[in-house]
Design an enzyme around this catalytic site. Sequence first.
Site, PDB file in Angstrom:
ATOM      1  NE  ARG A 213     -21.740  -6.918   3.663  1.00 29.30           N
ATOM      2  CZ  ARG A 213     -20.687  -6.741   2.871  1.00 29.30           C
ATOM      3  NH1 ARG A 213     -19.469  -6.861   3.346  1.00 29.30           N
ATOM      4  NH2 ARG A 213     -20.864  -6.394   1.614  1.00 29.30           N
TER       5      ARG A 213
ATOM      6  CD  GLU B  68     -18.677  -4.639   8.370  1.00 27.08           C
ATOM      7  OE1 GLU B  68     -18.674  -5.686   7.684  1.00 27.08           O
ATOM      8  OE2 GLU B  68     -17.896  -3.693   8.148  1.00 27.08           O
TER       9      GLU B  68
ATOM     10  CE  LYS C 282      -4.590   0.137   1.907  1.00 22.14           C
ATOM     11  NZ  LYS C 282      -5.481  -0.257   2.989  1.00 22.14           N
TER      12      LYS C 282
HETATM   13  C1  LIG Z   1     -18.566  -3.893   4.563  1.00 26.38           C
HETATM   14  C2  LIG Z   1     -17.461  -2.858   4.663  1.00 26.38           C
HETATM   15  N1  LIG Z   1     -16.893  -2.626   5.864  1.00 26.38           N
HETATM   16  C3  LIG Z   1     -15.905  -1.699   5.970  1.00 26.38           C
HETATM   17  C4  LIG Z   1     -15.488  -0.985   4.871  1.00 26.38           C
HETATM   18  C5  LIG Z   1     -14.444   0.106   5.023  1.00 26.38           C
HETATM   19  N2  LIG Z   1     -13.247  -0.173   4.242  1.00 26.38           N
HETATM   20  C6  LIG Z   1     -12.999   0.409   3.091  1.00 26.38           C
HETATM   21  S1  LIG Z   1     -11.591  -0.100   2.401  1.00 26.38           S
HETATM   22  C7  LIG Z   1     -11.245  -1.087   3.750  1.00 26.38           C
HETATM   23  C8  LIG Z   1      -9.996  -1.887   3.813  1.00 26.38           C
HETATM   24  C9  LIG Z   1      -9.959  -2.846   2.650  1.00 26.38           C
HETATM   25  O1  LIG Z   1      -8.793  -3.624   2.745  1.00 26.38           O
HETATM   26  P1  LIG Z   1      -8.382  -4.475   1.478  1.00 26.38           P
HETATM   27  O2  LIG Z   1      -9.545  -5.217   0.971  1.00 26.38           O
HETATM   28  O3  LIG Z   1      -7.187  -5.259   1.868  1.00 26.38           O
HETATM   29  O4  LIG Z   1      -8.030  -3.397   0.373  1.00 26.38           O
HETATM   30  P2  LIG Z   1      -6.761  -2.407   0.346  1.00 26.38           P
HETATM   31  O5  LIG Z   1      -7.259  -1.093   0.885  1.00 26.38           O
HETATM   32  O6  LIG Z   1      -5.689  -3.017   1.186  1.00 26.38           O
HETATM   33  O7  LIG Z   1      -6.384  -2.314  -1.105  1.00 26.38           O
HETATM   34  C10 LIG Z   1     -12.272  -1.028   4.655  1.00 26.38           C
HETATM   35  C11 LIG Z   1     -12.310  -1.778   5.942  1.00 26.38           C
HETATM   36  C12 LIG Z   1     -16.128  -1.257   3.640  1.00 26.38           C
HETATM   37  N3  LIG Z   1     -15.796  -0.564   2.523  1.00 26.38           N
HETATM   38  N4  LIG Z   1     -17.087  -2.196   3.556  1.00 26.38           N
HETATM   39 MG   LIG Z   2      -5.217  -4.903   1.821  1.00 30.36          MG
END
Ligand SMILES: Cc1ncc(C[n+]2csc(CCOP(=O)(O)OP(=O)(O)O)c2C)c(N)n1
Ligand SMILES: [Mg+2]
Length: 632
Positions: free
Chosen positions: A394, A366, A282
Site C-alpha cells: 500500500r 502504512e 471486542k
Molecule cells: C492495510 C492493513 N494493515 C494492517 C492490517 C492488520 N489488521 C488486521 S485487523 C486490524 C485491526 C482492525 O481494527 P478495526 O478496523 O477496528 O476492526 P476490529 O478488529 O476492531 O473489529 C489490523 C491492523 C490489515 N488487515 N490491513
Molecule cells: Mg476496532
Amino acid sequence: MGLLERIAAPQDLRDLSDDQLDLLASEIRDLMIRTVATNTGHLGPNLGVVELTLAMHRVFDSPSDKIVFDTGHQSYVHKLVTGRAGDFDTLRREGGMSGYPSRSESDHDLVENSHASTALSYADGLAKAFTIRGEDRHVAAVIGDGALTGGMAWEALNNIAIQHDSRLVIVVNDNGRSYTPTIGGLATALTSLRTNPRYEVLLDMVKRRLNAVPGIGAVAYDALHAVKKGLKDAVAPQGLFEDLGLKYVGPVDGHDRHAVEQALASAKRFGGPVIVHAITRKGYGYDPAERHEADQFHSPGPFDVQTGAEKPKGRIWTDHFSDAMVRLGERRPDIVGITAAMMHPVGLDAFQARFPERTFDVGIAEQHAATSAAGLAMGGLHPVFAVYATFLNRAFDQVLMDCALHRAGVTFVLDRSGVTGDDGASHNGMWDMSLLQVVPGLRLAAPRDITRLNELLDEAVEVDDAPTVVRFPKGPPPEDIPTIDRLGNADVLVRNGTKDVLVLGVGSMAEVAVGVAERLTAQGIGVTVADPRWVKPVDPALVEAAADHRLVVTIEDNGVAGGVGSSFLQALTAADVRTPVRIHGIPQEFLDHAKRPKILEAIGLTPQAIALDTIDRLATLTPESLPRDVSI
Ligand SMILES: Cc1ncc(C[n+]2csc(CCOP(=O)(O)OP(=O)(O)O)c2C)c(N)n1
Ligand SMILES: [Mg+2]
Ligand SMILES: CC(=O)[C@@H](O)[C@H](O)COP(=O)(O)O
C-alpha cells in the site's frame, strides 16, 4: 446446533422472535469460541459483531443488497447466517472455509481483500453503480474504528458525502480498538461521541422507560430516535461526520440488536449516505476474550475454551527481531520505531516499553508511516518501520518517491514475508522482493537465520543515505545455518567440489537450498550453495561465480515474477554470462489459504522437488547452453 440449523438464508432470521434471536446469538458465540479454540482465527472481532450482523441481515436483503466488511476478519457471523454453519468446523483449514469473505463460498460474499480501510471505496462504487443502473438496492458497509484510521477510508468518505442519492449505509463498528486501543485524533473524536456521559445517561433512561411501556414502547423509542439525534446535538458535539455532510445516526449500543435494527432501518429510510455509529466490545460475551488485555483475542492461537489459556507458542522470527530492536535502541539513540496499529504483532512492544518516546503507532496508515519515516530520517533520526510484508504494498509510492528519491535512511522490517498461509491470498507476503526491485538505491536483505537477522539489521541501520529492507517469514526460525566461506557479500553454505550447479538460497529458502545440495551431492553432482544475504543490489561476486557453473538455481519465498531470480538472470545477461538460470519461487497467483508448510510443498518449494527438477534440467543442458569455457 439448534436454531442455527434453521437458518439456511438470512431471510430466515426474520421469522425468529426476540427470544429466539437472543438464543441464536448465544449459539453463534458458543460455536465460534469452540471452533476458533482449535482452528485459530479472529475470535475477538467476531464476538463483537454478533448482534450487529444479525441486525444487518434482518434489515438488509442480502445478496441483492450488498453487505461489505472492511478487512473481512469479522465476517464469521455473516457466514454462519448465510447458509455455511454446517461447514464452520473447516474454518481456515486447507480446502475449507476461508477466514475472510470468499466469493467461491457464497454470493453473499463480495470483498476478499483483507487489507484494511477499503470497504467504503467498494461501497461508494457499488452504490453509484446501483444508482446509475436504476436498481433499488442498498449497500451496507461495516468498517471498524481501526480501519477508519486508514487514509483510503477518508478518501471514500469525501466522495460519499456528495453522493446525495446513494443508498449507502456505513456502519462504524466502534470497539475502540485495532489490536490495541485505536490511536489518533479520529479515535478521540469517536470516543467523544460514544462516551458523552450526559448523552449516555439520558439515552439509557429514555430507553428503559419506553421499553417498559408494553406495545408502544419500541415504536415510541423509534420515534424518539430522531429526537435523540436532536438530543445528541444538544448534548454531544457533532463535527467529524456531519461537517462532511454525512448524516449520522447514533451512537447506538451495538449489542442491543433491537436498537441497531431501529438505527439501520431509519438510516435505510434516509435514502442517502448515512453513518450508523455502533458501539461494541471486542470479545463480547466470552470473559477470557474481554479480559484479554493485549488484544481481546483479536486472533488467538489454539486455546482452552474453559480458561481461555492459549497453548504456549515457541519463539518466532518476530520475537528475535523484538530483542534486536531493543539492543539497537540502546546502542543508537537516533533509532525510532514505527508501527501501523500492530505494535505487538510486529514485535515493537518491547522497544516501546523501553523507549516510549521513540515509538510511534500511526494507526492503520502504512502510507503515512513510510513518508513520516522519510521525514524522521530527514530530521536526523533513523526510523525502523516494522510492518507485515503484504501491507507495505500500500505504501509502494511512498517508499519510491518519498524515501528512495530523497535517499532517506529508513529501514523497513517486513515480517510475515513470503507464504503466510492461514489468512489467504491477500496476506501472503509474496510481492515485496518484486516490487522493491525497481526502487533505485534501495537495499534489500533476507536473513536465513537469527544470526543473520542480527547481522543484517546492524548493517541496515548503518545505511543513512538510502532505504533498506530486511524481510523474514511467519513462524519459527531454523537453527543457524553456518557459513563455510564468503563470496563477495554472500555466505557460502555448501561447496562439494566440481561446479555443476550454483544454488542461491534466499532468506528462509537457504535451508531448502542446503537440502537440495544434499540430494544433488548424493547423485555425484557438484554443488555450491550461497546465501546472498543482500539480494538487492545483485552481488557481482555471485555473477562471477555463475559463470563458472553449468546451471544456476535460485530459490525464493517470493513471487517468481520480477523477484530475486529474475533480477539475477538480468544481471547475468548484462554481464554476458550465459549460464542458464532455473528460478524457483511462489507462482504468480493468488493462493488459497492453508498452512505455510502445506503451501510450500504444494508449490514445489521443497528440497526434493527442486533437486529432481535440477537433475532433469542438468540432463537437458546442451553444449550451446554451456558457458563458453566448459566442455562435457
Ligand atoms: C492495510 C492493513 N494493515 C494492517 C492490517 C492488520 N489488521 C488486521 S485487523 C486490524 C485491526 C482492525 O481494527 P478495526 O478496523 O477496528 O476492526 P476490529 O478488529 O476492531 O473489529 C489490523 C491492523 C490489515 N488487515 N490491513
Ligand atoms: Mg476496532
Ligand atoms: C486480519 C489481519 O490482518 C491480521 O489479524 C492477520 O490475521 C495477522 O495474522 P498473524 O499475525 O497471525 O500472521
